[in-house]
Design a protein around this motif. Structure first.
Motif, mmCIF file in Angstrom:
data_model
loop_
_atom_site.group_PDB
_atom_site.id
_atom_site.type_symbol
_atom_site.label_atom_id
_atom_site.label_comp_id
_atom_site.label_asym_id
_atom_site.label_seq_id
_atom_site.Cartn_x
_atom_site.Cartn_y
_atom_site.Cartn_z
ATOM 1 N N VAL A 1 10.293 7.448 56.575
ATOM 2 C CA VAL A 1 8.979 8.074 56.637
ATOM 3 C C VAL A 1 8.955 9.035 57.818
ATOM 4 O O VAL A 1 9.374 8.682 58.921
ATOM 5 N N THR A 2 8.473 10.237 57.588
ATOM 6 C CA THR A 2 8.463 11.248 58.639
ATOM 7 C C THR A 2 7.111 11.917 58.747
ATOM 8 O O THR A 2 6.432 12.134 57.732
ATOM 9 N N GLY A 3 6.718 12.222 59.969
ATOM 10 C CA GLY A 3 5.518 13.024 60.157
ATOM 11 C C GLY A 3 5.780 14.485 59.873
ATOM 12 O O GLY A 3 4.861 15.271 59.672
ATOM 13 N N GLY A 4 7.044 14.872 59.870
ATOM 14 C CA GLY A 4 7.439 16.245 59.601
ATOM 15 C C GLY A 4 7.531 16.536 58.116
ATOM 16 O O GLY A 4 7.100 15.747 57.273
ATOM 17 N N GLY A 5 8.108 17.682 57.813
ATOM 18 C CA GLY A 5 8.222 18.098 56.422
ATOM 19 C C GLY A 5 9.175 17.222 55.630
ATOM 20 O O GLY A 5 10.289 16.923 56.072
ATOM 21 N N THR A 6 8.735 16.812 54.459
ATOM 22 C CA THR A 6 9.536 15.922 53.605
ATOM 23 C C THR A 6 10.871 16.543 53.237
ATOM 24 O O THR A 6 11.917 15.882 53.289
ATOM 25 N N GLU A 7 10.865 17.818 52.857
ATOM 26 C CA GLU A 7 12.063 18.437 52.303
ATOM 27 C C GLU A 7 13.193 18.530 53.326
ATOM 28 O O GLU A 7 14.376 18.393 52.972
ATOM 29 N N PHE A 8 12.857 18.766 54.579
ATOM 30 C CA PHE A 8 13.889 18.823 55.613
ATOM 31 C C PHE A 8 14.598 17.476 55.732
ATOM 32 O O PHE A 8 15.830 17.405 55.731
ATOM 33 N N VAL A 9 13.831 16.406 55.828
ATOM 34 C CA VAL A 9 14.434 15.077 55.998
ATOM 35 C C VAL A 9 15.154 14.640 54.729
ATOM 36 O O VAL A 9 16.208 13.998 54.792
ATOM 37 N N ARG A 10 14.623 14.994 53.577
ATOM 38 C CA ARG A 10 15.318 14.662 52.336
ATOM 39 C C ARG A 10 16.711 15.296 52.289
ATOM 40 O O ARG A 10 17.641 14.720 51.705
ATOM 41 N N ARG A 11 16.836 16.457 52.895
ATOM 42 C CA ARG A 11 18.126 17.150 52.855
ATOM 43 C C ARG A 11 19.176 16.454 53.703
ATOM 44 O O ARG A 11 20.380 16.612 53.455
ATOM 45 N N VAL A 12 18.764 15.699 54.718
ATOM 46 C CA VAL A 12 19.733 15.066 55.622
ATOM 47 C C VAL A 12 19.779 13.553 55.498
ATOM 48 O O VAL A 12 20.685 12.911 56.040
ATOM 49 N N SER A 13 18.835 12.955 54.789
ATOM 50 C CA SER A 13 18.718 11.495 54.789
ATOM 51 C C SER A 13 19.898 10.789 54.136
ATOM 52 O O SER A 13 20.311 9.714 54.582
ATOM 53 N N SER A 14 20.459 11.387 53.106
ATOM 54 C CA SER A 14 21.590 10.734 52.425
ATOM 55 C C SER A 14 22.815 10.694 53.324
ATOM 56 O O SER A 14 23.479 9.655 53.449
ATOM 57 N N ARG A 15 23.123 11.825 53.957
ATOM 58 C CA ARG A 15 24.345 11.877 54.758
ATOM 59 C C ARG A 15 24.201 11.119 56.076
ATOM 60 O O ARG A 15 25.198 10.580 56.580
ATOM 61 N N LEU A 16 23.000 11.053 56.640
ATOM 62 C CA LEU A 16 22.826 10.376 57.921
ATOM 63 C C LEU A 16 22.541 8.892 57.777
ATOM 64 O O LEU A 16 23.029 8.082 58.570
ATOM 65 N N TYR A 17 21.729 8.517 56.775
ATOM 66 C CA TYR A 17 21.268 7.137 56.670
ATOM 67 C C TYR A 17 21.638 6.456 55.358
ATOM 68 O O TYR A 17 21.402 5.253 55.213
ATOM 69 N N GLY A 18 22.170 7.231 54.409
ATOM 70 C CA GLY A 18 22.424 6.654 53.097
ATOM 71 C C GLY A 18 21.146 6.410 52.319
ATOM 72 O O GLY A 18 21.123 5.610 51.385
#
Length: 303
Positions: free
Chosen positions: A156-173
């Motif tokens: 869950v992010t206070g920032g923009g969803t699309e930015f975190v969606r782009r990195v969430s798989s590679r950083l956190y799985g």
């Protein structure tokens, strides 16, 4: 002292409480085993400024080189000059809207490509390390432990969803569909050959994803309430309270930034509203598990 479970966590009350809770969830139905972890300041370092802010600043610098008139706009001049007084006077909402407008009319693929380019070049302004090295190693281990107990993990992010969606798989799985955040609006269009397409707009779908909006957006976007929630700021309060009130008896975890030597020492506050009570005081009053970076983490950053 290193242990097999949560190896970067030092033995103590916080680690014991987390493992005890996880060892006692066998009777919780699998569909109710859901954890939401805040991103900024919980999964990765948010100081001296948010990673996503650095992304938009990087884009602004590039665009200003192509079009110098951008740098003369008051909101962009304040950002480029790191003028905290001007930013405060203009207002965070106006600044955020202006930065978001840098991608107005762009396709999702164009935005994703810009994020990929930024991530590949990113260096933390204080530590001079890549983006993977500003992720908290103990939190990666917590995700692993949660999954070992068949807990679905969302970010869950206070920032923009699309930015975190782009990195969430590679950083956190964590797959994109399990990321909840502030949602930018899209417009349906057709390209020159009549094929359907999407373009980003400057409009927000709902409020910024902090405070009560986090609960609303989790429900709207994922439809599954948390059994476990982890956060670090006043903007996470309602999400943590929601987890604690789970009918199965939930777990709320607060990450306390109290390690000036290895990270930063500060009380994390909400970005879009005024906290009525320090989040650490809320945690003590409501009986959350407070994790001290200084005392409870053997290592802070991933390597």
């Amino acid at each position: 002292m290193m242990t097999h479970r949560l190896p970067s966590w030092r033995p103590g009350a916080a680690r014991d409480s987390i493992l005890r809770f996880l060892d006692d969830i066998d009777d919780v139905p699998l569909e109710d085993r859901v954890a939401y972890l805040d991103n900024d300041g919980t999964m990765w370092c948010e100081k001296p400024q948010y990673v996503q802010y650095d992304f938009f600043l990087d884009v602004l610098r590039q665009r200003s080189m192509e079009d110098p008139s951008l740098a003369r706009r008051p909101e962009f001049a304040a950002v480029l000059d790191s003028d905290a007084t001007a930013i405060s006077e203009i207002g965070l909402a106006t600044i955020a809207g202006a930065l978001a407008a840098l991608f107005d009319g762009r396709s999702p693929d164009e935005f994703a490509a810009a994020v990929d380019d930024f991530v590949a070049r990113y260096r933390h302004p204080s530590y001079d390390v890549t983006i993977t090295s500003v992720v908290y190693q103990p939190m990666l281990e917590l995700i692993e432990e949660l999954r070992a107990h068949d807990v679905t993990v969302g970010i869950v992010t206070g920032g923009g969803t699309e930015f975190v969606r782009r990195v969430s798989s590679r950083l956190y799985g964590v797959p994109p569909e399990l990321v909840v955040g502030t949602i930018i609006g899209y417009e349906f269009v057709r390209d020159d050959e009549g094929r359907p397409a999407l373009q980003r707009t400057v409009s927000l779908m709902g409020a910024a994803n902090e405070g009560p909006a986090k609960i609303a957006n989790i429900q709207t976007q994922n439809g599954r309430a948390p059994l476990i929630a982890v956060g670090n700021s006043g903007g996470d309060r309602e999400m943590l309270e929601w987890a604690q009130s789970s009918p199965h008896g939930g777990l709320a975890i607060l990450i306390d930034h109290d390690d000036a030597g290895r990270e930063y020492a500060y009380q994390s506050t909400a970005a879009t509203f005024h906290d009525t009570e320090p989040i650490s005081a809320v945690a003590d009053r409501l009986g959350w598990v407070t994790v001290s970076m200084a005392r409870d983490w053997e290592h802070v950053f991933a390597v």
